[in-house]
Write an enzyme that holds these catalytic residues in place. Structure first.
Site, PDB file in Angstrom:
ATOM      1  N   HIS A 184      -5.936  -3.311  -5.243  1.00  0.00           N
ATOM      2  CA  HIS A 184      -6.366  -2.174  -4.425  1.00  0.00           C
ATOM      3  C   HIS A 184      -7.170  -1.217  -5.299  1.00  0.00           C
ATOM      4  O   HIS A 184      -7.056  -1.231  -6.528  1.00  0.00           O
ATOM      5  CB  HIS A 184      -5.159  -1.452  -3.839  1.00  0.00           C
TER       6      HIS A 184
ATOM      7  N   GLU B  18      -7.107   2.018  -6.117  1.00  0.00           N
ATOM      8  CA  GLU B  18      -6.452   2.912  -7.066  1.00  0.00           C
ATOM      9  C   GLU B  18      -5.881   2.135  -8.247  1.00  0.00           C
ATOM     10  O   GLU B  18      -5.965   2.575  -9.393  1.00  0.00           O
ATOM     11  CB  GLU B  18      -5.339   3.703  -6.374  1.00  0.00           C
TER      12      GLU B  18
ATOM     13  N   SER C  83      -6.128   7.405   2.031  1.00  0.00           N
ATOM     14  CA  SER C  83      -4.749   7.740   1.688  1.00  0.00           C
ATOM     15  C   SER C  83      -4.087   6.536   1.011  1.00  0.00           C
ATOM     16  O   SER C  83      -4.098   5.434   1.549  1.00  0.00           O
ATOM     17  CB  SER C  83      -3.997   8.113   2.967  1.00  0.00           C
TER      18      SER C  83
ATOM     19  N   CYS D 288      -1.732   3.616  -0.284  1.00  0.00           N
ATOM     20  CA  CYS D 288      -0.598   2.849   0.239  1.00  0.00           C
ATOM     21  C   CYS D 288       0.614   3.029  -0.690  1.00  0.00           C
ATOM     22  O   CYS D 288       0.529   3.684  -1.730  1.00  0.00           O
ATOM     23  CB  CYS D 288      -0.977   1.371   0.341  1.00  0.00           C
TER      24      CYS D 288
ATOM     25  N   CYS E 278      -0.094   1.778  -4.351  1.00  0.00           N
ATOM     26  CA  CYS E 278      -0.971   2.661  -5.118  1.00  0.00           C
ATOM     27  C   CYS E 278      -0.308   4.015  -5.383  1.00  0.00           C
ATOM     28  O   CYS E 278      -0.467   4.595  -6.455  1.00  0.00           O
ATOM     29  CB  CYS E 278      -2.307   2.811  -4.397  1.00  0.00           C
TER      30      CYS E 278
END
Length: 163
Positions: free
Chosen positions: A58, A60, A83, A85, A88
Site C-alpha cells: 500500500h 503508506e 484515509s 487502512c 497502514c
C-alpha cells in the site's frame, strides 16, 4: 476543506503525484509522502500492489519502506491521498509518526479512530483532486478496488473454504 500549512500542502501534492503515477501504471491510485519538520520531502511512494503482486504494498507502507532506516520517525508527517487502512495505520503507529495529513476520507474511511486513540494529529484536507481520483477509479475498477481493501469476491468465497 481544511486549510493546509505550506509544508503539509507540499507533502499532499507529492502524495497526489504518486497517486497519479500509480494510476498511470495500471495500479491503485493512492500515494503517500513523508515530510520532515523543515519541509523536506523525506520519501514518497504509491500503491504497488497490482504492479508487484505484493498485498502489503500500500502507498503508506511503500513510502515508509522508501524512507529506509531512521531514528527521526517521531518528527515526521505522513501524507496520504486517502484515509489509511488498518495496515497502514498500524505502520504509522509502530513508527510513532505524530501527524498524518489525509487527502480525503469520503470514498474510504480508514482507521482514523486508531490514529486518534494513539494521539496522532490528523489533518483532513478533503482535497477535491484526491476525491475525484478515487471516485473515478472505484467507478471504473470496482473489483480491483474491493480486492485492495479486502472485500471478497463471489469466486473468492469458494477458494477461501479450501484453506
Amino acid at each position: 476543506m481544511t486549510r493546509l500549512t505550506q509544508p503539509d500542502q507540499r507533502a499532499l501534492d507529492a502524495a497526489y503525484e504518486q497517486a497519479v503515477k500509480g494510476r498511470d501504471e495500471g495500479g491503485i491510485p493512492i500515494g503517500s509522502a513523508l515530510i520532515a519538520p523543515d519541509g523536506t520531502i523525506v520519501a514518497a511512494g504509491h500503491n504497488l500492489r497490482v504492479q508487484t503482486g505484493d498485498p502489503t504494498a500500500h502507498a503508506e507502507t511503500v513510502c515508509i519502506r522508501n524512507a529506509g532506516r531512521r531514528r527521526d520517525w517521531h518528527t515526521l508527517t505522513l501524507a496520504s491521498t486517502l484515509s489509511p487502512c488498518a495496515m497502514c495505520t498500524g505502520t504509522a503507529v509502530l513508527h510513532r509518526i505524530p501527524r498524518v495529513v489525509i487527502g480525503e476520507h469520503q470514498t474510504f474511511m480508514g482507521r482514523e479512530d486508531w490514529l486518534r486513540a494513539e494521539g496522532v494529529e490528523i489533518v483532513l484536507a478533503e482535497d477535491p483532486r484526491c476525491i475525484e481520483l478515487m471516485r473515478r477509479f472505484i467507478a471504473e475498477h470496482p473489483d480491483l478496488w474491493n480486492e485492495d481493501i479486502g472485500v471478497p469476491g463471489e469466486s473468492d468465497s469458494a477458494q477461501s473454504t479450501h484453506g
